[in-house]
Design a protein around this motif. Structure first.
Motif, PDB file in Angstrom:
ATOM      1  N   LEU A  41       0.842  -1.202   0.000  1.00 36.31           N
ATOM      2  CA  LEU A  41       0.000   0.000   0.000  1.00 36.31           C
ATOM      3  C   LEU A  41       0.874   1.248   0.000  1.00 36.31           C
ATOM      4  CD1 LEU A  41      -2.551  -1.097   2.774  1.00 36.31           C
ATOM      5  CD2 LEU A  41      -2.784  -1.378   0.295  1.00 36.31           C
ATOM      6  N   ASP A  42       0.310   2.350  -0.426  1.00 34.59           N
ATOM      7  CA  ASP A  42       1.059   3.611  -0.413  1.00 34.59           C
ATOM      8  C   ASP A  42       0.960   4.243   0.980  1.00 34.59           C
ATOM      9  OD1 ASP A  42       2.604   5.689  -1.311  1.00 34.59           O
ATOM     10  OD2 ASP A  42       0.916   6.802  -2.170  1.00 34.59           O
ATOM     11  N   ILE A  43       1.376   3.459   1.986  1.00 33.22           N
ATOM     12  CA  ILE A  43       1.337   3.901   3.385  1.00 33.22           C
ATOM     13  C   ILE A  43       2.707   3.612   4.004  1.00 33.22           C
ATOM     14  CG2 ILE A  43       0.222   3.642   5.637  1.00 33.22           C
ATOM     15  CD1 ILE A  43      -2.283   2.693   4.232  1.00 33.22           C
ATOM     16  N   GLN A  55       2.454   7.314   7.351  1.00 36.77           N
ATOM     17  CA  GLN A  55       2.134   8.478   6.541  1.00 36.77           C
ATOM     18  C   GLN A  55       1.167   8.036   5.443  1.00 36.77           C
ATOM     19  OE1 GLN A  55       5.926   9.886   5.153  1.00 36.77           O
ATOM     20  NE2 GLN A  55       6.369  11.018   7.023  1.00 36.77           N
ATOM     21  N   GLY A  56       0.598   8.983   4.737  1.00 38.41           N
ATOM     22  CA  GLY A  56      -0.301   8.650   3.643  1.00 38.41           C
ATOM     23  C   GLY A  56      -1.747   8.492   4.090  1.00 38.41           C
ATOM     24  N   ARG A  57      -2.591   8.103   3.168  1.00 39.54           N
ATOM     25  CA  ARG A  57      -4.027   7.961   3.409  1.00 39.54           C
ATOM     26  C   ARG A  57      -4.318   6.629   4.086  1.00 39.54           C
ATOM     27  NH1 ARG A  57      -9.031   9.640   1.446  1.00 39.54           N
ATOM     28  NH2 ARG A  57     -10.588   7.972   1.272  1.00 39.54           N
ATOM     29  N   ILE A  95      -7.089   0.748   5.279  1.00 41.29           N
ATOM     30  CA  ILE A  95      -6.837  -0.202   6.364  1.00 41.29           C
ATOM     31  C   ILE A  95      -8.023  -0.202   7.312  1.00 41.29           C
ATOM     32  CG2 ILE A  95      -5.413  -0.643   8.411  1.00 41.29           C
ATOM     33  CD1 ILE A  95      -3.981  -1.484   5.990  1.00 41.29           C
ATOM     34  N   ASN A  96      -8.442  -1.389   7.744  1.00 44.57           N
ATOM     35  CA  ASN A  96      -9.551  -1.527   8.690  1.00 44.57           C
ATOM     36  C   ASN A  96      -9.166  -2.463   9.823  1.00 44.57           C
ATOM     37  OD1 ASN A  96     -11.729  -0.056   7.116  1.00 44.57           O
ATOM     38  ND2 ASN A  96     -11.179  -1.639   5.628  1.00 44.57           N
ATOM     39  N   VAL A  97      -9.814  -2.313  10.965  1.00 45.63           N
ATOM     40  CA  VAL A  97      -9.601  -3.223  12.085  1.00 45.63           C
ATOM     41  C   VAL A  97      -9.914  -4.646  11.630  1.00 45.63           C
ATOM     42  CG1 VAL A  97     -10.397  -3.902  14.386  1.00 45.63           C
ATOM     43  CG2 VAL A  97     -10.054  -1.483  13.845  1.00 45.63           C
ATOM     44  N   THR A 130      -3.761  10.808  14.780  1.00 45.41           N
ATOM     45  CA  THR A 130      -2.308  10.728  14.980  1.00 45.41           C
ATOM     46  C   THR A 130      -1.620   9.834  13.958  1.00 45.41           C
ATOM     47  OG1 THR A 130      -2.549   8.873  16.523  1.00 45.41           O
ATOM     48  CG2 THR A 130      -2.595  11.095  17.458  1.00 45.41           C
ATOM     49  N   LYS A 131      -2.425   9.220  13.081  1.00 47.74           N
ATOM     50  CA  LYS A 131      -1.907   8.289  12.077  1.00 47.74           C
ATOM     51  C   LYS A 131      -1.090   7.174  12.736  1.00 47.74           C
ATOM     52  CE  LYS A 131      -2.250  11.002   7.908  1.00 47.74           C
ATOM     53  NZ  LYS A 131      -1.655  11.315   6.605  1.00 47.74           N
ATOM     54  N   GLN A 132      -1.723   6.532  13.693  1.00 48.81           N
ATOM     55  CA  GLN A 132      -1.131   5.387  14.364  1.00 48.81           C
ATOM     56  C   GLN A 132      -2.015   4.164  14.155  1.00 48.81           C
ATOM     57  OE1 GLN A 132       0.225   5.914  18.385  1.00 48.81           O
ATOM     58  NE2 GLN A 132       0.683   8.056  18.070  1.00 48.81           N
ATOM     59  N   ILE A 133      -1.387   3.034  13.929  1.00 52.10           N
ATOM     60  CA  ILE A 133      -2.093   1.769  13.751  1.00 52.10           C
ATOM     61  C   ILE A 133      -1.577   0.783  14.784  1.00 52.10           C
ATOM     62  CG2 ILE A 133      -2.534  -0.163  12.180  1.00 52.10           C
ATOM     63  CD1 ILE A 133      -2.053   1.769   9.853  1.00 52.10           C
ATOM     64  N   GLY A 134      -2.478   0.221  15.578  1.00 53.08           N
ATOM     65  CA  GLY A 134      -2.103  -0.798  16.547  1.00 53.08           C
ATOM     66  C   GLY A 134      -2.317  -2.171  15.953  1.00 53.08           C
ATOM     67  N   ILE A 135      -1.346  -3.071  16.139  1.00 54.13           N
ATOM     68  CA  ILE A 135      -1.502  -4.433  15.634  1.00 54.13           C
ATOM     69  C   ILE A 135      -1.125  -5.454  16.698  1.00 54.13           C
ATOM     70  CG2 ILE A 135      -0.985  -3.723  13.260  1.00 54.13           C
ATOM     71  CD1 ILE A 135       1.733  -5.147  13.544  1.00 54.13           C
TER      72      ILE A 135
END
Length: 296
Positions: free
Chosen positions: A95-97, A120-122, A127-129, A156-161
């Motif tokens: 992805l462009d992320i 960064q990026g869209r 992306i979804n949970v 904040t453009k943060q993704i938890g995994i």
């Protein structure tokens, strides 16, 4: 590195821990660190406690316990840049992320560790949970992470995994673990039957094909042999069934590069060459897996 101003003793102990962990790929005892830095073990334990409070060391108690450096520790000691040249992948698609920061949490949690990705990026709509994602391998730390998205913060453009797989491949030259020297080859005009017999006798699964000038022109594998047998052509020549051009890797390149090349080409072995392009050995997926697993 911002607020991390380590004392000389803290830096010495942290550098020793990273060195031992990279070499042994297991939790490290305080006694081992003390022996390496020539300090009293009690002193080393006190220093480690101070490093742990800074988030630079993880620990586990018990007979099999010990210490390990966090990714932040590698950043502090080795100057790993915050900006990571790696993009997020979903279902194998890039992805462009761009991922700019990876923060590992709960490393020793028996129920699995987590990570916070700053990107960064869209994000919205991309992306979804619940999505399965991949990151890496990162170019410097050589870390690859797979996980499931548990939280997304658009502000904040943060993704938890939740991490399902985390692999850190040590930076070791291919030549250190490949089968180097006395390389077993075959000529292009040899028969499939000859190739099969040679593979059985030498217990190998692939043979580089060398012409009369000593040039590498192909490789014949068990898969190629099986195809010839299925077609009833065991007396055909090797050059009729060999694969070419040959995918090679220099002996001084990193095993992480070998893994990436094998995955990209969907092959299980690479011919190893010297600086002049001359074939000198073979490296296989099995060689790399055995090394990573500590069997070699």
């Amino acid at each position: 590195m911002g607020p991390y101003k380590l004392t000389m003793s803290q830096r010495e102990v942290l550098e020793a821990l990273i060195r031992l962990y990279d070499e042994r790929r297991r939790l490290i005892k305080s006694k081992e660190i003390a022996e390496l830095v020539n300090k009293d073990e009690g002193t080393v334990r006190n220093i480690i406690l101070s490093l742990k409070s800074l988030g630079l060391v993880e620990s586990k108690t018990g007979p099999t316990g010990g210490y390990m450096p966090t990714l932040k520790a590698y950043e502090i000691i080795r100057g790993i840049p915050v900006q990571l040249p790696v993009k997020l992948k979903k279902a194998g698609k890039e992805l462009d992320i761009p991922v700019t920061t990876i923060e590992i949490l709960d490393m020793l949690n028996p129920e699995g560790c987590r990570a916070i990705l700053r990107v960064q990026g869209r994000i919205r709509g991309e992306i979804n949970v619940g999505d399965k994602v991949e990151i890496g391998p990162t170019k410097i730390a050589n870390v690859r992470i797979e996980g499931e998205v548990t939280h997304i913060d658009l502000a904040t453009k943060q993704i938890g995994i939740k991490i399902t797989r985390l692999i850190s491949v040590p930076r070791i030259p291919v030549g250190e673990i490949a089968s180097i020297g006395n390389i077993i080859t075959i000529e292009p005009d040899a028969t499939i039957k000859d190739a099969a017999k040679l593979m059985i006798e030498r217990r190998v699964k692939g043979l580089p094909v060398i012409d009369s000038r000593g040039r590498l022109i192909g490789i014949i594998t068990q898969t190629d042999i099986a195809k010839a047998v299925a077609e009833g052509r065991i007396d055909a020549t090797v050059k009729e069934y060999m694969s070419f051009p040959v995918i090679t890797i220099r002996s001084d390149e990193d095993i992480g590069d070998a893994i990436e090349l094998m995955n990209l080409r969907d092959i299980g072995r690479l011919v190893v060459t010297d600086s002049e392009g001359k074939p000198i050995g073979i490296i296989t997926r099995t060689d790399i897996l055995k090394f990573i697993a500590g069997l070699r």
